[in-house]
Design an enzyme around this catalytic site. Structure first.
Site, PDB file in Angstrom:
ATOM      1  N   ASP A 101     -12.829   2.477  -4.352  1.00 46.79           N
ATOM      2  CA  ASP A 101     -13.451   2.207  -3.058  1.00 46.79           C
ATOM      3  C   ASP A 101     -14.466   3.324  -2.784  1.00 46.79           C
ATOM      4  O   ASP A 101     -15.563   3.306  -3.321  1.00 46.79           O
ATOM      5  CB  ASP A 101     -12.327   2.135  -2.020  1.00 46.79           C
ATOM      6  CG  ASP A 101     -12.778   1.726  -0.636  1.00 46.79           C
ATOM      7  OD1 ASP A 101     -13.838   1.132  -0.505  1.00 46.79           O
ATOM      8  OD2 ASP A 101     -12.051   2.016   0.341  1.00 46.79           O
ATOM      9  N   PHE A 150     -11.303  -6.005   2.885  1.00 43.39           N
ATOM     10  CA  PHE A 150      -9.979  -5.495   2.518  1.00 43.39           C
ATOM     11  C   PHE A 150      -9.285  -6.468   1.573  1.00 43.39           C
ATOM     12  O   PHE A 150      -9.041  -7.629   1.896  1.00 43.39           O
ATOM     13  CB  PHE A 150      -9.118  -5.209   3.748  1.00 43.39           C
ATOM     14  CG  PHE A 150      -7.997  -4.280   3.409  1.00 43.39           C
ATOM     15  CD1 PHE A 150      -8.218  -2.912   3.281  1.00 43.39           C
ATOM     16  CD2 PHE A 150      -6.711  -4.764   3.162  1.00 43.39           C
ATOM     17  CE1 PHE A 150      -7.204  -2.042   2.914  1.00 43.39           C
ATOM     18  CE2 PHE A 150      -5.683  -3.903   2.795  1.00 43.39           C
ATOM     19  CZ  PHE A 150      -5.929  -2.546   2.671  1.00 43.39           C
ATOM     20  N   ASP A 157      -1.726  -3.853  -1.668  1.00 39.70           N
ATOM     21  CA  ASP A 157      -0.947  -4.166  -0.473  1.00 39.70           C
ATOM     22  C   ASP A 157      -1.735  -3.972   0.810  1.00 39.70           C
ATOM     23  O   ASP A 157      -2.810  -3.391   0.836  1.00 39.70           O
ATOM     24  CB  ASP A 157       0.281  -3.264  -0.397  1.00 39.70           C
ATOM     25  CG  ASP A 157      -0.094  -1.842   0.018  1.00 39.70           C
ATOM     26  OD1 ASP A 157      -1.087  -1.313  -0.518  1.00 39.70           O
ATOM     27  OD2 ASP A 157       0.585  -1.269   0.885  1.00 39.70           O
ATOM     28  N   ARG A 163       1.678  -7.497  -2.306  1.00 35.36           N
ATOM     29  CA  ARG A 163       1.527  -7.008  -3.693  1.00 35.36           C
ATOM     30  C   ARG A 163       1.895  -8.087  -4.711  1.00 35.36           C
ATOM     31  O   ARG A 163       1.398  -8.097  -5.829  1.00 35.36           O
ATOM     32  CB  ARG A 163       2.442  -5.797  -3.954  1.00 35.36           C
ATOM     33  CG  ARG A 163       2.042  -4.531  -3.239  1.00 35.36           C
ATOM     34  CD  ARG A 163       2.815  -3.352  -3.812  1.00 35.36           C
ATOM     35  NE  ARG A 163       2.815  -2.192  -2.941  1.00 35.36           N
ATOM     36  CZ  ARG A 163       1.855  -1.266  -2.876  1.00 35.36           C
ATOM     37  NH1 ARG A 163       0.796  -1.393  -3.638  1.00 35.36           N
ATOM     38  NH2 ARG A 163       1.949  -0.247  -2.064  1.00 35.36           N
TER      39      ARG A 163
END
Ligand code: 5GP
Length: 177
Positions: A101, A150, A157, A163
């Protein structure tokens, strides 16, 4: 439990990309002393699937890190909460990460591992959120580029949920997934 997050990358696309990258790794590391290092917890699924497409002998180890963010962003202050069991000196290390990220976590981690004297040190990242990058990170094996949203599923998660999803999805918080 409500509806599931919408699919961004399907199970089939993940599998075929891992098959290609596994072949690349098998070719590039032939004759090497390879240790693949999964970064917990997010990379546990991709590491497990990827190694089954790698056709050369290798060792597996794990590290866990926690980054202390200011609000929702990563601060670059990283602490190792589980260190490697194996000595990587003189070995060929391939770090396997779920997503890059800002790049701050990986930048710290790769600099730390370098001080331990591996013969080579490279990075596999399943997902690359390029738009969010704050420090450059050299990704040798990249699965997919993803938008600055996201991401959950396939090991990733949100508050320890999602997950287990077999695909990569996008979290649409306003819908409460
Ligand atoms: P970075 O240091 O590159 O900003 O962030 C690295 C870590 O932040 C990743 O290993 C992952 O744990 C978490 N992260 C960054 N983006 C996302 C995302 O979209 N979804 C999830 N679930 N985790 C993320």
């Amino acid at each position: 439990m409500g509806t599931k997050p919408p699919v961004l990358i399907s199970q089939e696309r993940i599998e075929s990309r891992l098959r290609e990258l596994g072949a690349d790794i098998s070719r590039d590391y032939r004759g090497a002393d390879l240790i693949m290092v999964g970064i917990l917890k997010g990379a546990f699924v991709v590491l497990a699937d990827l190694v089954r497409f790698v056709e050369i002998p290798l060792r597996i180890d794990f590290m866990a890190v926690s980054s202390y963010g200011m609000g929702t962003s990563t601060s670059g202050v990283v602490s190792i909460t589980k260190d490697l069991d194996l000595d990587i000196q003189g070995r060929d290390v391939l770090v396997v990460e779920d997503i890059v990220d800002t790049g701050l976590t990986l930048d710290y981690l790769l600099r730390t591992l370098k001080t331990r004297g591996p013969s080579s040190l490279s990075l596999f990242a399943l997902l690359d959120k390029k738009e969010a990058r704050e420090v450059p990170v050299d990704i040798t094996y990249r699965g997919f580029e993803v938008p600055n949203r996201f991401i959950v599923g396939y090991g990733l998660d949100c508050g320890e949920r999602h997950r287990e999803l077999p695909y990569i999805g996008i979290l649409e918080e306003e819908k409460g997934y």
